[in-house]
Design a protein around this motif. Structure first.
Motif, mmCIF file in Angstrom:
data_model
loop_
_atom_site.group_PDB
_atom_site.id
_atom_site.type_symbol
_atom_site.label_atom_id
_atom_site.label_comp_id
_atom_site.label_asym_id
_atom_site.label_seq_id
_atom_site.Cartn_x
_atom_site.Cartn_y
_atom_site.Cartn_z
ATOM 1 N N GLU A 276 -5.638 13.335 0.310
ATOM 2 C CA GLU A 276 -4.767 12.162 0.411
ATOM 3 C C GLU A 276 -5.206 11.103 -0.591
ATOM 4 N N ILE A 277 -4.224 10.395 -1.120
ATOM 5 C CA ILE A 277 -4.537 9.285 -2.034
ATOM 6 C C ILE A 277 -3.811 8.044 -1.518
ATOM 7 N N PHE A 278 -4.554 6.975 -1.363
ATOM 8 C CA PHE A 278 -3.975 5.691 -0.963
ATOM 9 C C PHE A 278 -4.308 4.671 -2.037
ATOM 10 N N GLY A 279 -3.422 3.689 -2.202
ATOM 11 C CA GLY A 279 -3.770 2.637 -3.164
ATOM 12 C C GLY A 279 -2.710 1.574 -3.302
ATOM 13 N N PHE A 280 -3.094 0.512 -4.005
ATOM 14 C CA PHE A 280 -2.152 -0.557 -4.338
ATOM 15 C C PHE A 280 -1.690 -0.310 -5.774
ATOM 16 N N PRO A 281 -0.380 -0.078 -5.968
ATOM 17 C CA PRO A 281 0.087 0.264 -7.322
ATOM 18 C C PRO A 281 0.022 -0.928 -8.278
ATOM 19 N N GLN A 282 -0.200 -0.597 -9.541
ATOM 20 C CA GLN A 282 -0.188 -1.654 -10.560
ATOM 21 C C GLN A 282 1.239 -2.160 -10.750
ATOM 22 N N ASN A 283 2.161 -1.214 -10.682
ATOM 23 C CA ASN A 283 3.570 -1.534 -10.889
ATOM 24 C C ASN A 283 4.298 -1.463 -9.536
ATOM 25 N N LEU B 277 0.854 -1.192 0.000
ATOM 26 C CA LEU B 277 0.000 0.000 0.000
ATOM 27 C C LEU B 277 0.888 1.239 0.000
ATOM 28 N N VAL B 278 0.508 2.217 -0.834
ATOM 29 C CA VAL B 278 1.246 3.483 -0.828
ATOM 30 C C VAL B 278 0.261 4.634 -0.620
ATOM 31 N N GLY B 279 0.779 5.775 -0.230
ATOM 32 C CA GLY B 279 -0.107 6.914 -0.034
ATOM 33 C C GLY B 279 0.638 8.220 -0.111
ATOM 34 N N ILE B 280 -0.080 9.266 -0.500
ATOM 35 C CA ILE B 280 0.493 10.622 -0.460
ATOM 36 C C ILE B 280 -0.500 11.512 0.288
ATOM 37 N N LEU C 26 -6.639 7.466 -12.107
ATOM 38 C CA LEU C 26 -5.704 6.734 -11.242
ATOM 39 C C LEU C 26 -5.748 5.241 -11.586
ATOM 40 N N LYS C 27 -6.941 4.786 -11.856
ATOM 41 C CA LYS C 27 -7.155 3.367 -12.165
ATOM 42 C C LYS C 27 -6.430 2.992 -13.466
ATOM 43 N N ASN C 28 -6.453 3.899 -14.405
ATOM 44 C CA ASN C 28 -5.835 3.623 -15.705
ATOM 45 C C ASN C 28 -4.321 3.608 -15.637
ATOM 46 N N SER C 29 -3.787 4.553 -14.872
ATOM 47 C CA SER C 29 -2.336 4.724 -14.974
ATOM 48 C C SER C 29 -1.544 4.253 -13.757
ATOM 49 N N LEU C 30 -2.138 4.257 -12.560
ATOM 50 C CA LEU C 30 -1.295 4.036 -11.376
ATOM 51 C C LEU C 30 -1.709 2.861 -10.488
ATOM 52 N N PHE C 31 -2.982 2.832 -10.137
ATOM 53 C CA PHE C 31 -3.404 1.897 -9.082
ATOM 54 C C PHE C 31 -4.348 0.808 -9.598
ATOM 55 N N PHE D 241 4.046 17.590 0.006
ATOM 56 C CA PHE D 241 3.372 16.292 0.193
ATOM 57 C C PHE D 241 4.181 15.363 1.088
ATOM 58 N N LEU D 242 3.469 14.555 1.827
ATOM 59 C CA LEU D 242 4.099 13.461 2.569
ATOM 60 C C LEU D 242 3.875 12.197 1.755
ATOM 61 N N LYS D 243 4.858 11.293 1.819
ATOM 62 C CA LYS D 243 4.721 10.035 1.079
ATOM 63 C C LYS D 243 4.788 8.876 2.061
ATOM 64 N N PHE D 244 3.925 7.924 1.849
ATOM 65 C CA PHE D 244 3.869 6.775 2.763
ATOM 66 C C PHE D 244 3.937 5.477 1.979
#
Lengths: 442, 274
Positions: A53-60, A3-6, A35-40, A86-89
């Motif tokens: 804030e955005i959280f998600g499971f990355p495709q890559n 899981l990642v987040g900003i 986001l669905k198309n390109s990142l998560f 931004f903070l990154k998690f």
């Protein structure tokens, strides 16, 4: 756990930037497909007046978190915004941050309970757009549970932390219940409105508004189901009210000592509460010398607010303890996702051996004996597999060392050559972020 | 039965001290566990105290009203019991420490000085006297509790006026509730005191043919009764609010204490039986 987040919030950026980047419901709905198309593969966007804030499971797996920020800024361009705002998690840190947000300890006003509803709402949007799978659901369910526990088990959300609410808290220390009391709010600005709403929420018996602009008074009176007292006559009505809250922008005193003295006389010395939440003050502070008159201004109410804020701060360690407990519980569950397929495959492997052997003797023994043998072998396999199953689950649930869990799982797979066992599409190839198989393959 | 009586006599101050400690700890910390358990500790203490008083009555063959220190123990019990009932009825639990303190004080003095008294004047074995004393003591407990709530009212009133938002502001109930508690306690105290006076008036001529209505104890009690009577009537039918109600409660209590001190030290009264 990938899981990642900003997050851009009140700790990282000024108000104007946060406001500019704030996403309303429609904007979130538009952003999610991008986001669905390109990142998560799945994710959630939370946006309030104090944070986005955005959280998600990355495709890559190699996803650079800066690309999430870039995508957000591309979607909603804001001048002067930088990556530094931004903070990154990542992984555990992302989960901890989300739990902190949900429990209110990351809020600008510590213990703010509104954020819990906002987190819930954000997840529901993702769910509606088919952007949330089982693992993300579990994370957000646990986040909401954490928030609820924080409210229930600690006093993180207790006590007035706004001047308007502190005024109501003082009123409650004088009157036992407000349902038979009446209040007059002079001034229908933001502060006056907030105080009026609080009083209505506390069940005040009767409430009236007096404001220079009658339209504004009417608007507020309609909102809170109150009455209107014409501004030019409010002094003549003071004695009719148990509580008077004044919040005008007047530069001079608008309620004098004599006004109150006369009102108290007409009230036959019954208690009268005066809350002066205007700057500069509306009510002559000398009124506090009158018996049975309780006068409080911004300074005195600020004392309550500061005390309550400090009390909330003192609760943070307790909330952090709850967060830790919920994280342990969550990761215990998450780590079992690694071993569940292995356990399933191992059981299938033994079951297939048993079935093969049973098939071989089926025609060589009587039906009665076959049933006995079938029953005996089932129990035997059950007993043989009991310990390895329990141990594997234990390894996973304690969650102390994910590598150890992986190593033990690997040994088991190697020993029985489980990797080569056909498992009807289930088992070892299951997706950990999607244990229920509800999402498309990443 | 003497041994259990002695043991209870020793333990009662300790039990009241525990109750007081639980209530005061809760007042300062507001811990959930203490909040629930303090009432149980009080209940157990009251049960044991009732057992103690019954045991004394059986063992010595007279109600425990034959000495100051026996009466002190009954006062301790009736204050604790009255508060317990009040707490059950109102579910206001933040004020117990201030009331139980009185029970603790009376019980400590009683336990320290109480004696085993087998021989008492025949007049003290009278049933009407027993009823008179019980009503009078419960009545005095009522006005004591009323006075304590009155003092708490004044304390919170002054804190609110002075913009002090500390422990008193956070832990005490609202002024209106304190006023009600003080008033209701005074009403109950007044009713019981009235019953005690009526029983006393019926019983007096038969027990003391030579008594005088100008006896200091009777005059003192009459004044206390009058003050509370006026206060209650004015509250019920007049326009008496807040501090003025409390004023009557505290004045009545002050007169009761002064009367008690004068009659037990300076004045000569038929009311001294021991």
């Amino acid at each position: 756990m990938n899981l990642v987040g900003i997050s851009i919030n009140h700790k990282t950026s000024p108000l104007d930037l946060r406001e500019a980047l704030h996403l309303n419901h429609d904007e979130i709905v538009t952003l999610i497909p991008r986001l669905k198309n390109s990142l998560f593969s799945e994710g959630v966007v939370i946006s309030t007046c104090n944070r986005t804030e955005i959280f998600g499971f990355p495709q890559n797996q190699e996803l650079d978190l800066s690309s999430i920020i870039d995508e957000l800024i591309r979607f909603k361009p804001v001048n002067e915004i930088k990556q530094e705002h931004f903070l990154k998690f990542f992984s555990c840190g992302a989960v901890r941050h989300l739990f902190s947000v949900a429990s209110g300890i990351d809020s600008m006003i510590i213990g703010d309970s509104q954020i819990l509803g906002q987190v819930k709402e954000a997840f529901e949007i993702s769910e509606d757009l088919d952007f949330a799978g089982a693992a993300l659901r579990r994370i957000f369910d646990t986040a909401i549970k954490t928030g609820k526990r924080a409210i229930k088990e600690t006093t993180i959300s207790e006590g007035a932390v706004t001047v308007s609410y502190a005024a109501v808290q003082v009123v409650e220390k004088i009157f036992s219940s407000l349902d038979k009391k009446s209040a007059l709010v002079i001034g229908a600005g933001e502060t006056g409105e907030l105080a009026a709403v609080h009083l209505r929420d506390k069940g005040i018996g009767k409430i009236a508004i007096a404001n220079r602009t009658i339209e504004r008074a009417e608007k507020l009176a309609k909102k809170i189901h109150g009455e209107i007292v014409p501004f030019q006559f409010y002094k003549e009505h003071l004695h009719n009210f148990d509580i008077v809250i004044s919040a005008t922008s007047s530069n001079n005193i608008i309620v004098s000592y004599d006004d109150i003295k006369s009102a108290v006389k007409k009230r036959k010395n019954t208690p009268l509460i005066l809350m002066d939440i205007a700057v500069p003050r509306d009510i002559d502070p000398d009124v506090k010398k009158i018996d049975n008159v309780f006068y409080h201004d911004m300074d005195s109410l600020k004392i309550i607010v500061d005390q309550n804020l400090q009390k909330r701060k003192d609760q943070i360690p307790l909330v952090q303890k709850i967060i830790m407990e919920e994280m342990i519980g969550f990761f215990g569950w998450f780590n079992t996702l690694d071993v569940v397929p292995t356990i399933k495959t191992m059981r299938l492997f033994f079951e297939e051996i048993r079935n093969d052997e049973l098939e071989k003797i089926k025609n060589k023994v009587s039906d009665e004996d076959f049933i006995k043998i079938e029953d005996m072998t089932r129990r035997m396999i059950g007993r043989i597999l009991h310990n390895p199953t329990v141990k594997l689950r234990e390894f996973a649930e304690t969650g102390a060392n994910i590598k150890e869990v992986a190593a033990n799982t690997m040994i088991l797979k190697d020993l029985f050559n489980l990797g080569s066992i056909p498992s009807n599409g289930k088992g070892i190839n299951e997706d950990k972020n999607n244990p229920e198989g509800t999402n498309e393959k990443k | 039965m003497l041994q259990p009586i002695d043991i209870l006599n020793l333990f009662l101050p300790i039990l009241y001290a525990s109750v007081f400690a639980a209530y005061i700890y809760d007042f300062f910390t507001e811990k959930k566990f203490v909040n629930n358990s303090k009432r149980i500790i009080l209940f157990v203490t009251l049960i044991l105290h009732a057992l103690y008083l019954i045991s004394r009555t059986i063992e010595f063959d007279h109600p425990p009203i034959t000495s100051k220190f026996e009466i002190f123990s009954i006062i301790a019990f009736s204050i604790g019991f009255s508060y317990f009932i009040l707490e059950l009825l109102t579910d206001i639990r933040g004020t117990g420490a201030f009331i139980i303190l009185f029970s603790l004080g009376f019980q400590i003095v009683s336990s320290l000085f109480i004696e085993h008294n087998y021989t008492v004047p025949e007049v003290l074995r009278n049933r009407l006297l027993g009823l008179h004393v019980v009503n009078a003591l419960l009545g005095y407990s009522g006005i004591t509790i009323s006075a304590v709530y009155g003092l708490l009212f004044i304390l919170l009133y002054k804190n609110l006026k002075a913009n002090k938002f500390g422990l008193v502001f956070n832990r005490l109930p609202s002024l209106e509730i304190l006023e009600k508690l003080s008033f209701y306690s005074a009403v109950i105290g007044f009713i019981l005191l009235t019953i005690a006076i009526i029983i006393g008036t019926i019983w007096l001529p038969s027990a003391f043919p030579n008594f005088s209505y100008l006896d200091p104890k009777l005059i003192g009690t009459f004044f206390v009764w009058i003050v509370y009577g006026i206060g209650i009537l004015r509250k019920l039918f007049g326009n008496l609010y807040g501090k003025k109600v409390i004023f009557f409660s505290l004045t009545g209590f002050a007169i009761a204490i002064i009367s008690l001190i004068i009659t037990s030290t300076l004045g000569k009264t038929f009311h001294s039986f021991y």
